[in-house]
Design a protein around this motif. Structure first.
Motif, mmCIF file in Angstrom:
data_model
loop_
_atom_site.group_PDB
_atom_site.id
_atom_site.type_symbol
_atom_site.label_atom_id
_atom_site.label_comp_id
_atom_site.label_asym_id
_atom_site.label_seq_id
_atom_site.Cartn_x
_atom_site.Cartn_y
_atom_site.Cartn_z
ATOM 1 N N ALA A 134 32.443 63.585 31.404
ATOM 2 C CA ALA A 134 32.288 64.151 30.054
ATOM 3 C C ALA A 134 33.644 64.391 29.400
ATOM 4 O O ALA A 134 33.734 64.499 28.171
ATOM 5 N N ILE A 135 34.698 64.502 30.217
ATOM 6 C CA ILE A 135 36.039 64.733 29.670
ATOM 7 C C ILE A 135 37.005 63.681 30.201
ATOM 8 O O ILE A 135 36.720 62.993 31.187
ATOM 9 N N ASP A 136 38.153 63.572 29.547
ATOM 10 C CA ASP A 136 39.182 62.609 29.925
ATOM 11 C C ASP A 136 40.531 63.288 30.061
ATOM 12 O O ASP A 136 40.782 64.329 29.432
ATOM 13 N N PRO A 137 41.441 62.696 30.840
ATOM 14 C CA PRO A 137 42.817 63.209 30.888
ATOM 15 C C PRO A 137 43.498 63.010 29.536
ATOM 16 O O PRO A 137 43.074 62.159 28.732
ATOM 17 N N PRO A 138 44.547 63.767 29.247
ATOM 18 C CA PRO A 138 45.261 63.600 27.975
ATOM 19 C C PRO A 138 45.769 62.180 27.770
ATOM 20 O O PRO A 138 46.359 61.579 28.670
ATOM 21 N N ALA A 139 45.509 61.653 26.561
ATOM 22 C CA ALA A 139 45.971 60.317 26.167
ATOM 23 C C ALA A 139 45.631 59.251 27.209
ATOM 24 O O ALA A 139 46.402 58.326 27.458
ATOM 25 N N ASN A 140 44.466 59.367 27.788
ATOM 26 C CA ASN A 140 44.015 58.369 28.771
ATOM 27 C C ASN A 140 42.492 58.395 28.809
ATOM 28 O O ASN A 140 41.880 58.642 29.837
ATOM 29 N N TYR A 141 41.895 58.123 27.653
ATOM 30 C CA TYR A 141 40.450 58.288 27.533
ATOM 31 C C TYR A 141 39.699 57.013 27.898
ATOM 32 O O TYR A 141 40.253 55.911 27.921
ATOM 33 N N THR A 142 38.433 57.181 28.180
ATOM 34 C CA THR A 142 37.566 56.100 28.653
ATOM 35 C C THR A 142 36.459 55.823 27.638
ATOM 36 O O THR A 142 36.236 56.618 26.716
ATOM 37 N N PRO A 143 35.732 54.689 27.777
ATOM 38 C CA PRO A 143 34.645 54.384 26.834
ATOM 39 C C PRO A 143 33.573 55.473 26.798
ATOM 40 O O PRO A 143 33.424 56.268 27.723
ATOM 41 N N MET A 144 32.820 55.469 25.740
ATOM 42 C CA MET A 144 31.768 56.459 25.510
ATOM 43 C C MET A 144 30.714 56.415 26.606
ATOM 44 O O MET A 144 30.383 55.339 27.140
ATOM 45 N N ASN A 145 30.189 57.590 26.958
ATOM 46 C CA ASN A 145 29.085 57.682 27.911
ATOM 47 C C ASN A 145 28.168 58.832 27.520
ATOM 48 O O ASN A 145 28.501 59.644 26.650
ATOM 49 N N GLN A 146 27.019 58.907 28.195
ATOM 50 C CA GLN A 146 26.007 59.898 27.816
ATOM 51 C C GLN A 146 26.476 61.330 28.064
ATOM 52 O O GLN A 146 26.018 62.266 27.401
ATOM 53 N N TYR A 147 27.401 61.524 29.008
ATOM 54 C CA TYR A 147 27.863 62.876 29.322
ATOM 55 C C TYR A 147 28.761 63.416 28.205
ATOM 56 O O TYR A 147 28.747 64.617 27.920
ATOM 57 N N LYS A 148 29.501 62.542 27.571
ATOM 58 C CA LYS A 148 30.285 62.961 26.409
ATOM 59 C C LYS A 148 29.357 63.341 25.256
ATOM 60 O O LYS A 148 29.639 64.278 24.506
ATOM 61 N N ALA A 149 28.246 62.615 25.126
ATOM 62 C CA ALA A 149 27.268 62.958 24.083
ATOM 63 C C ALA A 149 26.668 64.339 24.337
ATOM 64 O O ALA A 149 26.467 65.134 23.407
ATOM 65 N N LYS A 150 26.396 64.642 25.606
ATOM 66 C CA LYS A 150 25.864 65.965 25.957
ATOM 67 C C LYS A 150 26.894 67.058 25.674
ATOM 68 O O LYS A 150 26.551 68.144 25.181
ATOM 69 N N PHE A 151 28.151 66.789 25.989
ATOM 70 C CA PHE A 151 29.225 67.742 25.726
ATOM 71 C C PHE A 151 29.365 67.981 24.225
ATOM 72 O O PHE A 151 29.518 69.121 23.762
ATOM 73 N N ALA A 152 29.287 66.899 23.440
ATOM 74 C CA ALA A 152 29.399 67.040 21.982
ATOM 75 C C ALA A 152 28.240 67.874 21.431
ATOM 76 O O ALA A 152 28.437 68.725 20.551
ATOM 77 N N LYS A 153 27.036 67.646 21.931
ATOM 78 C CA LYS A 153 25.882 68.440 21.480
ATOM 79 C C LYS A 153 26.092 69.909 21.832
ATOM 80 O O LYS A 153 25.843 70.801 20.996
#
Length: 546
Positions: free
Chosen positions: A370-389
């Motif tokens: 759901a999270i990424d290291p600074p300035a080293n992000y990965t493609p979108m996934n469902q866990y990021k969508a849950k975090f955003a919600k």
């Protein structure tokens, strides 16, 4: 009305119907952009005087026990930073940018007794208010000697507003006593984009400029639009637009020499002209969207990161993709102004190492991805969508419950014995104790989802379209074009990918139960959230997705 009263009032900007006028209810406490609404109704102020104590729905001991638990085990510093900025005997981590600044030798230099912030370790509840020394974070190291104390909102133990005594302010005709935090201090420095000159000691020019500007803006009741008022001014000045659009007499009457010399006296001209709508220059108080149209701002304004625009609708970025990638980008697309949401950013910037944050994220949203290291992000996934919600609906809950989203949700903790895990059920626990209505975390989150879905439905209605993806959830080009020599998903860049961001919106719409094509609420979701009447009204207007 006496000391027991609280007043919300507009300044002269609100009386003169300036778009960026605020409602103030105390020094450094304002609601941006609402002052002209008061002014249009000939309403100067609303005063409230309490006549009794606050009634608690359950036993008061339950509230006291909950408070003690939060103060001893959960609460951190401003923005729920849970790691100190300097090495401390109680912490295994150090985060230089942390707002947990307390340390031995760092004092409130203008206080009676020169109070030392000291070692304000977790569990020491009487020193929680020492943890954040906002003066040095916002005004620089020189500000320590001018600090009387920290202040803040009523009854909050996290004191994140700096209370200053700066005698140099008196030469500009304002009180030496200044109080503010964050953008209240930062925005005047943005207006003085040519820089400032020190007067007596290193760094005092910047401090004096920020303090003077904050006094003027608060006294007149002018909002900075999250710093955009200064960036708009800078662009119009440096591009030559101001010289073209201002009548010659008006242009020549403005003391540009003060701006060029870094003299903060220029701020008196700046805020006065906006407040009293003096000439064409005053349209800087209209807000970015309007002034960009009126003065025909070029594409370079929108497509250059330094002007901080997020949306072609005129909203600046606020903890967006440059700090939290797709999660921040989604959240910045959702609101009708700068997102003003810290639910996600407080967690990401808490100071904890990424591997610790990922363990917490796994418990909350199903995966550390759901999270990424600074300035080293990965493609979108469902866990990021849950975090955003989570970020969006908690923000709505906090606004509804009058909790500070600059602190809440308390997702992390400063305690190693808790594995640095905060307590995301606290909102529901407080709600249950205070109201006497037993409510679970899941039930309260559903209320937040209902609030935000209604917000979305109102946006659909006001814009007259279901095409939120194409007409509302917009992003300017610099987000995708920054770092031209690098590709998205490459370490060292915050450059986003256009297709990935469209996927991010789709996945977020799905999490919210909205139409995945348009981003508009569906009848099924509106009825699930007990808003059949809203669905029926949108249907009559032809504004429900097919």
């Amino acid at each position: 009305m006496g000391k027991e009263s609280c007043v919300a009032a507009i300044g002269q900007a609100g009386e003169n119907l300036v778009n960026l006028a605020v409602v103030m209810n105390g020094s450094s406490h304002s609601a941006g952009g609402h002052g002209a609404v008061f002014g249009s109704k000939k309403l100067k102020a609303i005063g409230v005087k309490g006549t009794g104590s606050v009634k608690i729905g359950k036993d008061k001991k339950e509230l006291m026990d909950l408070d003690a638990y939060v103060m001893k085990e959960i609460v951190g510093a401003n923005n729920q930073h849970v790691v100190p900025s300097t090495p401390q005997p109680w912490s295994e981590f150090v985060y230089e940018n942390s707002r947990w600044t307390a340390r031995e030798g760092l004092t409130w230099g203008a206080s009676e007794g020169n109070i030392d912030t000291g070692i304000a370790a977790p569990g020491d509840v009487n020193k929680v208010g020492y943890r954040t020394m906002k003066a040095i974070k916002d005004l620089g190291p020189v500000a320590a000697k001018y600090t009387v104390r920290m202040g803040g909102c009523q009854s909050c133990p996290i004191r994140c507003h700096a209370q200053m005594n700066i005698p140099q302010l008196e030469q500009y005709g304002v009180s030496p006593y200044a109080a503010n935090t964050c953008m209240g201090w930062f925005s005047p420095a943005g207006v003085m984009f040519k820089g400032t000159k020190d007067q007596k000691e290193e760094g005092d020019g910047n401090m004096i400029t920020r303090a003077l500007g904050s006094q003027l803006a608060d006294d007149y009741g002018v909002w900075c639009n999250y710093g955009s008022i200064g960036r708009d001014f800078q662009y119009a000045y440096e591009s030559g637009i101001l010289k073209n659009v201002l009548p010659e007499d008006e242009y020549n009457s403005i003391p540009w020499n003060l701006l060029e010399a870094g003299d903060p006296a220029f701020l008196k001209e700046f805020y006065r002209r906006i407040t009293f709508k003096e000439g064409e220059f005053s349209h800087l108080g209209d807000g970015t969207y309007h002034i960009a149209k009126r003065w025909n701002f070029g594409a370079d304004y929108w497509d250059t990161k330094k002007y901080s625009m997020w949306s072609p609708l005129g909203f600046p970025k606020h903890h967006a993709s440059d700090e939290s990638y797709q999660v921040g980008a989604i959240i910045n697309c959702m609101f009708n102004r700068d997102a003003q949401s810290h639910s996600h950013q407080n967690f990401i910037s808490s100071g904890l190492p990424v591997d610790v944050l990922k363990k917490i994220a796994e418990k909350l949203w199903g995966s550390g991805d759901a999270i990424d290291p600074p300035a080293n992000y990965t493609p979108m996934n469902q866990y990021k969508a849950k975090f955003a919600k989570y970020g969006v609906i908690r923000n709505c809950l906090h606004d509804s419950l009058t909790l500070c989203n600059w602190m809440w949700p308390l997702t992390a903790s400063p305690l190693k014995e808790r594995d640095y895990m905060g307590d995301t059920s606290l909102e529901s626990k407080y709600f249950s104790v205070v109201t006497g209505i037993d409510t679970t975390e899941e039930e309260l989150d559903l209320m937040g989802e209902r609030v935000f879905t209604l917000h979305r439905a109102l946006t659909v209605k006001e814009m007259g379209t279901t095409d939120m993806r194409g007409k509302h959830d917009l992003m300017v080009n610099w987000i995708f074009d920054i770092d031209p020599d690098k590709k998205p998903f490459t370490e060292g860049t915050i450059k986003m990918d256009r297709d990935d961001m469209q996927l991010a919106l789709t996945m977020f719409y799905k999490e919210m139960g909205w139409d995945e094509k348009t981003g508009a609420p569906t009848r099924a979701t509106l009825e699930r959230l007990n808003m059949k009447d809203v669905a029926d009204e949108l249907a009559k207007l032809g504004l429900l997705p097919a």
